[in-house]
Enzyme design. Structure first.
Site, mmCIF file in Angstrom:
data_model
loop_
_atom_site.group_PDB
_atom_site.id
_atom_site.type_symbol
_atom_site.label_atom_id
_atom_site.label_comp_id
_atom_site.label_asym_id
_atom_site.label_seq_id
_atom_site.Cartn_x
_atom_site.Cartn_y
_atom_site.Cartn_z
ATOM 1 N N GLY A 45 0.945 -1.089 0.266
ATOM 2 C CA GLY A 45 0.036 0.140 -0.029
ATOM 3 C C GLY A 45 0.867 1.355 -0.041
ATOM 4 C CD GLN A 50 3.245 5.838 2.354
ATOM 5 O OE1 GLN A 50 2.371 5.266 1.879
ATOM 6 N NE2 GLN A 50 4.219 5.210 3.165
ATOM 7 C CB CYS A 95 4.584 2.466 7.372
ATOM 8 S SG CYS A 95 4.118 3.975 6.394
ATOM 9 C CG LEU A 96 6.600 0.943 1.594
ATOM 10 C CD1 LEU A 96 6.155 1.245 0.092
ATOM 11 C CD2 LEU A 96 8.068 0.024 1.482
ATOM 12 C CG HIS A 137 -1.372 1.776 7.178
ATOM 13 N ND1 HIS A 137 -0.362 1.438 8.262
ATOM 14 C CD2 HIS A 137 -0.318 2.600 6.330
ATOM 15 C CE1 HIS A 137 0.678 1.953 7.955
ATOM 16 N NE2 HIS A 137 0.702 2.426 6.610
ATOM 17 C CD GLU A 138 -1.308 2.766 2.282
ATOM 18 O OE1 GLU A 138 -0.900 3.935 2.312
ATOM 19 O OE2 GLU A 138 -0.573 2.007 2.766
ATOM 20 C CG HIS A 141 0.105 7.097 4.915
ATOM 21 N ND1 HIS A 141 1.077 7.610 5.602
ATOM 22 C CD2 HIS A 141 0.238 5.856 5.071
ATOM 23 C CE1 HIS A 141 2.144 6.780 6.166
ATOM 24 N NE2 HIS A 141 1.362 5.577 5.356
HETATM 25 C C1 Y12 Z 1 -1.134 -4.053 6.500
HETATM 26 C C2 Y12 Z 1 -0.455 -3.260 7.337
HETATM 27 C C3 Y12 Z 1 0.157 -1.933 6.514
HETATM 28 C C4 Y12 Z 1 -0.444 -1.710 5.502
HETATM 29 C C5 Y12 Z 1 0.094 -0.525 4.816
HETATM 30 C C6 Y12 Z 1 1.193 -0.945 3.659
HETATM 31 N N1 Y12 Z 1 2.575 -1.187 4.218
HETATM 32 C C7 Y12 Z 1 3.451 -1.758 3.563
HETATM 33 O O1 Y12 Z 1 3.326 -1.496 2.101
HETATM 34 C C8 Y12 Z 1 4.687 -1.922 3.877
HETATM 35 C C9 Y12 Z 1 5.920 -2.226 3.232
HETATM 36 C C10 Y12 Z 1 7.230 -2.590 3.813
HETATM 37 C C11 Y12 Z 1 8.319 -3.191 2.968
HETATM 38 C C12 Y12 Z 1 9.449 -3.156 3.664
HETATM 39 O O2 Y12 Z 1 10.475 -3.768 2.683
HETATM 40 C C13 Y12 Z 1 10.740 -5.008 2.458
HETATM 41 O O3 Y12 Z 1 10.068 -5.662 3.057
HETATM 42 C C14 Y12 Z 1 11.809 -5.405 1.709
HETATM 43 C C15 Y12 Z 1 9.713 -2.847 4.873
HETATM 44 O O4 Y12 Z 1 10.959 -3.102 5.182
HETATM 45 C C16 Y12 Z 1 11.945 -2.332 5.368
HETATM 46 O O5 Y12 Z 1 11.600 -1.170 5.096
HETATM 47 C C17 Y12 Z 1 13.069 -2.672 5.956
HETATM 48 C C18 Y12 Z 1 8.742 -2.244 5.614
HETATM 49 C C19 Y12 Z 1 7.554 -2.051 5.284
HETATM 50 C C20 Y12 Z 1 -1.149 -2.664 4.632
HETATM 51 C C21 Y12 Z 1 -1.361 -3.740 5.310
HETATM 52 CO CO CO Z 2 2.202 3.744 5.830
#
Ligand code: Y12
Ligand code: CO
Length: 171
Positions: A45, A50, A95-96, A137-138, A141
Site C-alpha cells: 500500500g 508518501q 509502512c514504507l 492505514h493508507e 496517511h
Molecule cells: C497491513 C498493514 C499495513 C499496510 C500498509 C502498507 N505497508 C507496506 O506496504 C509496508 C511495506 C514494507 C516493506 C518493507 O520492505 C521489504 O519488506 C523489503 C519494509 O522493510 C523495510 O523497509 C526494511 C517495511 C515495510 C497494509 C496492510
Molecule cells: Co504507511
C-alpha cells in the site's frame, strides 16, 4: 518513473491531503509512478503523500494466498470515505515511510468504502481482513497520521529510541 519515498520523521507526512478534482492524464501518470515505486519497494500500500504529493489518492496491491502480487490486483482509490466500520482486529503493521519497524495496531475489522477511480467514477468496496486494515492505514496517511501514533506511550518511546539508533547506523 520511481519516486523517492518520504520517511519518518519528515514533517511532510503530517500534511492533511487535499481532495482530487482533476482526473486527467497527469493524475494517471502519477498513479502509474506510485505503482512502480510501491512494487520496487515490496509494498502492498502507498499513499500519495508518501511520495510528497498532498492529494487524497492511495493505491493497494494485496497479495493472493500464495503471496503473489500482480497488476490485476491493484486498487486505485481516490477521495475515499469510510462507512459502516464494524468490529476490531489487531495486525502487525509496517509502512514504507517507517522502514524496518513493525507493530501491532488495532483497526476496524470490516468497512464499506466509497471512493472514486482514476476517471472520477464513483465506486463502492466492501472490505474485511487485510484489505480493510490496509485501507485504514493508507487513509490515515491522507489525514497526516502514521501508525506509530496509535502505539501506547511506552511502545512509542521504545520505537523512537530504536528508530533513531537504526537511522544513525545507516549513516
Ligand atoms: C497491513 C498493514 C499495513 C499496510 C500498509 C502498507 N505497508 C507496506 O506496504 C509496508 C511495506 C514494507 C516493506 C518493507 O520492505 C521489504 O519488506 C523489503 C519494509 O522493510 C523495510 O523497509 C526494511 C517495511 C515495510 C497494509 C496492510
Ligand atoms: Co504507511
Amino acid at each position: 518513473m520511481i519516486l523517492p519515498i518520504v520517511t519518518y520523521p519528515n514533517k511532510i507526512l503530517k500534511t492533511v491531503s487535499a481532495p482530487v478534482t482533476e482526473f486527467d492524464e497527469a493524475l494517471h501518470r502519477f498513479l502509474d509512478d506510485m505503482y512502480d515505486t510501491m512494487m520496487l519497494s515490496n509494498g502492498i500500500g502507498l499513499a500519495a503523500i508518501q511520495v510528497a504529493n498532498p492529494i487524497r489518492a492511495l493505491i493497494l496491491c494485496i497479495p493472493d494466498e500464495e503471496g503473489n502480487q500482480s497488476r490485476d490486483r491493484l486498487i486505485e482509490i481516490i477521495n475515499p470515505v469510510i462507512h459502516n466500520p464494524k468490529g476490531t482486529t489487531l495486525y502487525q503493521e509496517g509502512c514504507l515511510s517507517v522502514p524496518g519497524f513493525y507493530e501491532d495496531v488495532e483497526r476496524y475489522e470490516s468497512l464499506t468504502l466509497h471512493y472514486q477511480d482514476r476517471f472520477g467514477n464513483p465506486c463502492l468496496l466492501e472490505a474485511e481482513e487485510l484489505l480493510s486494515i490496509a485501507i485504514q492505514h493508507e487513509i490515515d496517511h491522507l489525514d497526516g497520521k502514521l501508525f506509530i501514533e496509535k502505539l501506547s506511550y511506552n511502545r512509542r518511546k521504545k520505537f523512537e529510541k530504536e528508530y533513531k539508533r537504526a537511522q544513525k547506523e545507516k549513516k
